[in-house]
Design a protein around this motif. Structure first.
Motif, PDB file in Angstrom:
ATOM      1  N   GLY A 312       0.814  -1.207   0.000  1.00  0.00           N
ATOM      2  CA  GLY A 312       0.000   0.000   0.000  1.00  0.00           C
ATOM      3  C   GLY A 312       0.849   1.258   0.000  1.00  0.00           C
ATOM      4  N   ASN A 313       1.943   1.218   0.737  1.00  0.00           N
ATOM      5  CA  ASN A 313       2.903   2.319   0.774  1.00  0.00           C
ATOM      6  C   ASN A 313       3.406   2.617  -0.645  1.00  0.00           C
ATOM      7  OD1 ASN A 313       5.101   4.051   1.285  1.00  0.00           O
ATOM      8  ND2 ASN A 313       5.773   2.898   3.076  1.00  0.00           N
ATOM      9  N   LYS A 314       3.806   1.575  -1.345  1.00  0.00           N
ATOM     10  CA  LYS A 314       4.324   1.733  -2.714  1.00  0.00           C
ATOM     11  C   LYS A 314       3.244   2.252  -3.664  1.00  0.00           C
ATOM     12  CE  LYS A 314       7.731  -2.015  -2.255  1.00  0.00           C
ATOM     13  NZ  LYS A 314       8.021  -3.424  -2.620  1.00  0.00           N
ATOM     14  N   ASN A 315       2.009   1.752  -3.518  1.00  0.00           N
ATOM     15  CA  ASN A 315       0.915   2.246  -4.354  1.00  0.00           C
ATOM     16  C   ASN A 315       0.757   3.758  -4.222  1.00  0.00           C
ATOM     17  OD1 ASN A 315       0.120  -0.690  -4.465  1.00  0.00           O
ATOM     18  ND2 ASN A 315      -1.674   0.173  -5.471  1.00  0.00           N
ATOM     19  N   ALA A 316       0.765   4.226  -2.980  1.00  0.00           N
ATOM     20  CA  ALA A 316       0.579   5.651  -2.727  1.00  0.00           C
ATOM     21  C   ALA A 316       1.730   6.467  -3.305  1.00  0.00           C
ATOM     22  CB  ALA A 316       0.457   5.898  -1.223  1.00  0.00           C
ATOM     23  N   LEU A 317       2.955   6.003  -3.131  1.00  0.00           N
ATOM     24  CA  LEU A 317       4.125   6.736  -3.625  1.00  0.00           C
ATOM     25  C   LEU A 317       4.165   6.747  -5.148  1.00  0.00           C
ATOM     26  CD1 LEU A 317       6.792   5.475  -1.061  1.00  0.00           C
ATOM     27  CD2 LEU A 317       5.789   7.769  -1.190  1.00  0.00           C
ATOM     28  N   ALA A 318       3.796   5.630  -5.783  1.00  0.00           N
ATOM     29  CA  ALA A 318       3.780   5.585  -7.241  1.00  0.00           C
ATOM     30  C   ALA A 318       2.761   6.570  -7.806  1.00  0.00           C
ATOM     31  CB  ALA A 318       3.467   4.160  -7.713  1.00  0.00           C
ATOM     32  N   ALA A 319       1.584   6.623  -7.191  1.00  0.00           N
ATOM     33  CA  ALA A 319       0.555   7.564  -7.640  1.00  0.00           C
ATOM     34  C   ALA A 319       0.992   9.007  -7.404  1.00  0.00           C
ATOM     35  CB  ALA A 319      -0.754   7.279  -6.922  1.00  0.00           C
ATOM     36  N   ALA A 320       1.635   9.259  -6.275  1.00  0.00           N
ATOM     37  CA  ALA A 320       2.068  10.619  -5.939  1.00  0.00           C
ATOM     38  C   ALA A 320       3.139  11.109  -6.909  1.00  0.00           C
ATOM     39  CB  ALA A 320       2.581  10.662  -4.505  1.00  0.00           C
ATOM     40  N   VAL A 321       4.093  10.254  -7.240  1.00  0.00           N
ATOM     41  CA  VAL A 321       5.151  10.650  -8.175  1.00  0.00           C
ATOM     42  C   VAL A 321       4.561  10.894  -9.565  1.00  0.00           C
ATOM     43  CG1 VAL A 321       7.203   9.830  -9.404  1.00  0.00           C
ATOM     44  CG2 VAL A 321       7.046   9.570  -6.923  1.00  0.00           C
ATOM     45  N   GLU A 322       3.644  10.032  -9.990  1.00  0.00           N
ATOM     46  CA  GLU A 322       3.001  10.238 -11.290  1.00  0.00           C
ATOM     47  C   GLU A 322       2.301  11.594 -11.331  1.00  0.00           C
ATOM     48  OE1 GLU A 322      -0.994   8.606 -13.196  1.00  0.00           O
ATOM     49  OE2 GLU A 322       0.535   7.023 -13.088  1.00  0.00           O
ATOM     50  N   PHE A 323       1.587  11.929 -10.264  1.00  0.00           N
ATOM     51  CA  PHE A 323       0.887  13.215 -10.194  1.00  0.00           C
ATOM     52  C   PHE A 323       1.889  14.367 -10.225  1.00  0.00           C
ATOM     53  CE2 PHE A 323      -0.716  16.794  -7.738  1.00  0.00           C
ATOM     54  CZ  PHE A 323      -1.926  17.057  -8.369  1.00  0.00           C
ATOM     55  N   ALA A 324       2.933  14.270  -9.411  1.00  0.00           N
ATOM     56  CA  ALA A 324       3.900  15.363  -9.301  1.00  0.00           C
ATOM     57  C   ALA A 324       4.689  15.569 -10.585  1.00  0.00           C
ATOM     58  CB  ALA A 324       4.852  15.100  -8.135  1.00  0.00           C
ATOM     59  N   GLU A 325       4.934  14.486 -11.313  1.00  0.00           N
ATOM     60  CA  GLU A 325       5.665  14.601 -12.578  1.00  0.00           C
ATOM     61  C   GLU A 325       4.828  15.270 -13.673  1.00  0.00           C
ATOM     62  OE1 GLU A 325       8.693  14.202 -13.114  1.00  0.00           O
ATOM     63  OE2 GLU A 325       9.570  12.427 -12.162  1.00  0.00           O
ATOM     64  N   ASN A 326       3.519  15.177 -13.567  1.00  0.00           N
ATOM     65  CA  ASN A 326       2.640  15.702 -14.615  1.00  0.00           C
ATOM     66  C   ASN A 326       1.974  17.025 -14.252  1.00  0.00           C
ATOM     67  OD1 ASN A 326       2.493  13.540 -16.841  1.00  0.00           O
ATOM     68  ND2 ASN A 326       2.215  12.325 -14.983  1.00  0.00           N
ATOM     69  N   ARG A 327       2.072  17.415 -12.997  1.00  0.00           N
ATOM     70  CA  ARG A 327       1.451  18.673 -12.572  1.00  0.00           C
ATOM     71  C   ARG A 327       2.452  19.818 -12.738  1.00  0.00           C
ATOM     72  NH1 ARG A 327      -2.943  20.094  -9.269  1.00  0.00           N
ATOM     73  NH2 ARG A 327      -3.138  22.356  -9.380  1.00  0.00           N
ATOM     74  N   VAL A 328       2.100  20.808 -13.551  1.00  0.00           N
ATOM     75  CA  VAL A 328       2.973  21.959 -13.783  1.00  0.00           C
ATOM     76  C   VAL A 328       2.553  23.103 -12.865  1.00  0.00           C
ATOM     77  CG1 VAL A 328       3.766  23.665 -15.470  1.00  0.00           C
ATOM     78  CG2 VAL A 328       3.383  21.286 -16.172  1.00  0.00           C
ATOM     79  N   VAL A 329       3.529  23.622 -12.124  1.00  0.00           N
ATOM     80  CA  VAL A 329       3.279  24.712 -11.178  1.00  0.00           C
ATOM     81  C   VAL A 329       4.301  25.811 -11.431  1.00  0.00           C
ATOM     82  CG1 VAL A 329       3.062  25.344  -8.749  1.00  0.00           C
ATOM     83  CG2 VAL A 329       2.465  23.036  -9.491  1.00  0.00           C
ATOM     84  N   PHE A 330       3.835  26.986 -11.846  1.00  0.00           N
ATOM     85  CA  PHE A 330       4.721  28.123 -12.089  1.00  0.00           C
ATOM     86  C   PHE A 330       5.893  27.749 -12.999  1.00  0.00           C
ATOM     87  CE2 PHE A 330       2.978  28.808  -7.718  1.00  0.00           C
ATOM     88  CZ  PHE A 330       2.057  29.801  -8.072  1.00  0.00           C
ATOM     89  N   GLY A 331       5.586  27.029 -14.065  1.00  0.00           N
ATOM     90  CA  GLY A 331       6.590  26.737 -15.069  1.00  0.00           C
ATOM     91  C   GLY A 331       7.398  25.481 -14.863  1.00  0.00           C
ATOM     92  N   ASP A 332       7.329  24.881 -13.688  1.00  0.00           N
ATOM     93  CA  ASP A 332       8.051  23.638 -13.406  1.00  0.00           C
ATOM     94  C   ASP A 332       7.055  22.558 -13.006  1.00  0.00           C
ATOM     95  OD1 ASP A 332      10.666  24.678 -13.744  1.00  0.00           O
ATOM     96  OD2 ASP A 332      10.567  25.557 -11.732  1.00  0.00           O
ATOM     97  N   THR A 333       7.498  21.314 -13.094  1.00  0.00           N
ATOM     98  CA  THR A 333       6.644  20.250 -12.558  1.00  0.00           C
ATOM     99  C   THR A 333       6.684  20.324 -11.033  1.00  0.00           C
ATOM    100  OG1 THR A 333       8.341  18.549 -12.355  1.00  0.00           O
ATOM    101  CG2 THR A 333       7.265  18.775 -14.508  1.00  0.00           C
ATOM    102  N   LEU A 334       5.635  19.825 -10.432  1.00  0.00           N
ATOM    103  CA  LEU A 334       5.574  19.803  -8.976  1.00  0.00           C
ATOM    104  C   LEU A 334       6.735  18.994  -8.399  1.00  0.00           C
ATOM    105  CD1 LEU A 334       3.851  20.718  -6.558  1.00  0.00           C
ATOM    106  CD2 LEU A 334       2.518  18.604  -6.809  1.00  0.00           C
ATOM    107  N   MET A 335       7.165  17.967  -9.150  1.00  0.00           N
ATOM    108  CA  MET A 335       8.257  17.117  -8.679  1.00  0.00           C
ATOM    109  C   MET A 335       9.573  17.872  -8.626  1.00  0.00           C
ATOM    110  SD  MET A 335       8.391  13.933  -7.619  1.00  0.00           S
ATOM    111  CE  MET A 335       9.767  13.831  -6.475  1.00  0.00           C
ATOM    112  N   ASP A 336       9.696  18.964  -9.392  1.00  0.00           N
ATOM    113  CA  ASP A 336      10.938  19.738  -9.385  1.00  0.00           C
ATOM    114  C   ASP A 336      11.053  20.650  -8.167  1.00  0.00           C
ATOM    115  OD1 ASP A 336      12.150  18.812 -11.770  1.00  0.00           O
ATOM    116  OD2 ASP A 336      10.709  19.976 -12.942  1.00  0.00           O
TER     117      ASP A 336
END
Length: 633
Positions: A312-336
């Protein structure tokens, strides 16, 4: 199919080592010797019929769906794997636990229900029973006999030795009478009890005659439903625990017994028997020792919960990274963003650390290592706690989207919350860890009293590693990392025993135990952290692939630095680190996060979670589409 032969598909692709992606090479390391069966399990959970269950599925429907999925496991031959070949099994217990871990990515209710049926119920028969009981294993394997594990009672909770259900032996009829003496002695939260179970392993105090002192807690096979009609049997009362926060695919229920007679062979008598003269016999004289011996054979439950929580831990982290990699905030991805890296990267490192620790735990169990019980209690506590923290952080990171049922955060949180309770409340398990460790080391020495013996053991056994670290680079040296972790564990153990010795001069042993509970809990975490780092360091050292080794070393360093940072106050108070060095831990953690950031997606891909299981099932629309506009008049 269960042996992995003939496997085809995305998880079975063969290629030369140099052609494999970094994610696949990391996955190979994580899967280890169980790669083939884990790939079979991944193919199984990738089927359309194994898609995540909608969050709003009615309880009754979900229970039947979970039972249908149990039948699918049986058809695949998976359920034969954990049992002894002499009883029709495959002798592949560890491989089967790996399947359970993969199932948890898809459906926690299924993972837990199969654990109740083929783990707790079936394993109890095989490991607590004798040859006369083993014919039942085939019935368990095939699902013709569905059962449960009747241990928990309303009033006892974690105090299983305080079980109040009784089993009184009658030598004239060679039978036992099972009774629930009062409502608070009801068995409760029992999986498979409310609807599907036909027989239960019931834990009860064995009395050789009414009113006699108990011989201790023993396990009995008690039928609760008619084999043909499914109706509740006379003397048995079954209740339904109803809708829960999570795991609603499992039919948890209550059980009460009113003068229920079961035959002589109903007692699972591996560790205690009643002879032909009606006398009780056991090779283990003390009933408390007999109880712990019996419970120790069932430690796989804690190993499995550690691994299921990690899924379950891994499921949550995989979903979170996918979201952060695709969400653009002020010109950068959230993951940046640094704050996102601080939120996610240490948790990814912890997930890797716990993965290798749970593999080591499984190996220890296979070898019947006597330390397994203590290690399983420590790692289960940490794994289930960290899983909830990851789900919470991932949900918050996704904002409003994370609050929607189409994501799995809410379901994961609800399903895994109870992992911190069953198979032992985490607080109680941490105190068990401390108690076992104190006892284990104390046995090496002799003294006039138990507290004095423990104090002498720690005073003589402790290693003085009080070196002051000179610069932050030493935080990236595995030997120095282990030195700091070991120093903390040993110092806390020494201080714990010293405090107990001091208190023993003024209080009885019960009060002493009460007054050192917080110290015991803190020590247990230090013990677990050292175990986890120790295995991670060893795993890094074993790697031959330079790129894989470098990535795992960075993750191991991040786990160590993050843990040291969390414990910085302790190191300051005990004079191991100064403020300059504790401040440098913050900067070093940021540097490691930034270094690993480009590989964030790769790191979670290496978890090997089928894509369809990252997100939840799309909910049914609440309303029909609006009609097309028509003329006003």
């Amino acid at each position: 199919m269960a042996d992995g032969s003939g496997l085809k598909g995305a998880f079975a692709e063969e290629s030369k080592p140099e052609e494999k992606s970094l994610a696949k090479r990391l996955l190979d390391v994580m899967d280890g010797p169980f790669a083939e069966i884990r790939n079979v399990a991944r193919e199984f959970v990738s089927r359309p019929e194994m898609a995540p269950v909608p969050a709003d599925m009615p309880k009754a429907e979900y229970r039947e769906k979970t039972l249908d999925r149990i039948k699918m496991l049986i058809e695949e031959g998976f359920t034969r794997m954990p049992y002894d070949p002499r009883h029709g099994g495959g002798g592949q217990g560890s491989a089967y636990i790996n399947i359970g871990e993969i199932l948890a990515h898809a459906d926690m209710s299924l993972a837990v229900k199969q654990g109740v049926q083929f783990g707790l119920f079936g394993t109890s028969i095989e490991r607590l029973g004798t040859e006369k009981h083993q014919h039942l294993i085939e019935e368990v394997i095939t699902g013709r006999l569905l059962g449960g594990f009747g241990m928990t009672e309303m009033a006892c909770g974690s105090d299983v030795q305080g079980t109040q259900t009784t089993a009184v032996y009658d030598h004239a009829t060679r039978s036992f009478e099972i009774n629930t003496p009062h409502p608070d002695a009801r068995k409760t939260y029992i999986g498979n009890a409310a609807k599907h179970g036909r027989m239960m392993v019931v834990f009860a105090q064995l009395q050789m005659a009414p009113g006699e002192e108990s011989k201790g807690v023993h396990a009995f096979l008690v039928p609760v439903r008619d084999e043909k009609t499914g109706e509740t049997l006379p003397g048995v009362t079954i209740g339904d625990n109803g809708h829960k926060v999570g795991l609603n695919g499992i039919d948890n229920g209550t059980l009460s017994f009113d003068n229920v007679k079961v035959p002589y062979d109903a007692m699972l008598d591996k560790f205690g028997q009643i002879d032909a003269n009606g006398d009780y016999q056991s090779d283990i004289e003390k009933k408390s020792a007999r109880f712990f011996k019996m419970i120790g054979t069932l430690v796989t439950g804690r190993v499995f919960v550690s691994m299921a929580a990690l899924s379950g831990n891994k499921n949550a982290l995989a979903a979170a990274v996918e979201f952060a990699e695709n969400r653009v905030v002020f010109g950068d991805t959230l993951m940046d963003k640094q704050a996102t890296q601080t939120r996610l990267m240490p948790k990814i490192a912890e997930a890797y650390a716990l993965h290798f620790a749970t593999r080591d735990l499984l190996t220890m169990f296979e070898k019947n290592d006597p330390r397994t019980e203590t290690m399983a209690a420590a790692i289960k506590s940490v794994s289930s706690d960290r899983a909830m923290e990851s789900v919470d952080e991932a949900r918050k990171l996704a904002g409003g989207k994370g609050f929607m049922s189409e994501e799995r955060y809410g379901v994961l949180r609800g399903d895994m919350d109870v992992f911190r309770t069953f198979e032992g409340d985490n607080l109680i398990l941490r105190m068990l860890v401390a108690k076992n460790q104190m006892t284990r080391l104390g046995k090496k020495f002799s003294a006039s009293n138990p507290i004095g013996k423990l104090f002498k053991a720690y005073d003589m056994g402790r290693q003085d590693r009080w070196a002051r670290w000179a610069n932050r680079d030493e935080f990236l040296n595995a030997e120095d990392q282990m030195g700091l972790f070991e120093t903390r564990e040993r110092t806390m153990a020494h201080n714990l025993v010293r405090k107990a010795k001091k208190l023993a001069d003024r209080h009885d042993k019960v009060e002493v135990a009460n007054l050192i509970q917080d110290d015991m809990v803190a020590y247990a975490d230090a013990y677990a952290e050292r175990l986890i780092l120790e295995k991670f360091v060893k795993t890094v050292e074993e790697q031959k692939d330079p790129e894989v080794k470098e990535v795992l070393k960075d993750l191991c360093d991040l786990y160590a630095v993050h843990t040291l940072r969390n414990n910085a106050l302790w190191y300051l108070e005990n004079g191991n680190l100064n403020t300059e060095l504790t401040h440098s831990l913050v900067r070093l953690e940021h540097d490691l996060n930034a270094k690993l950031r480009p590989k964030a997606k790769t790191l979670v891909e290496a978890f090997g979670i089928p894509a369809q299981l990252i997100h939840g099932a799309a909910p049914e629309p609440d309303a029909k589409p609006a009609a097309k506009p028509g003329p006003v008049f």
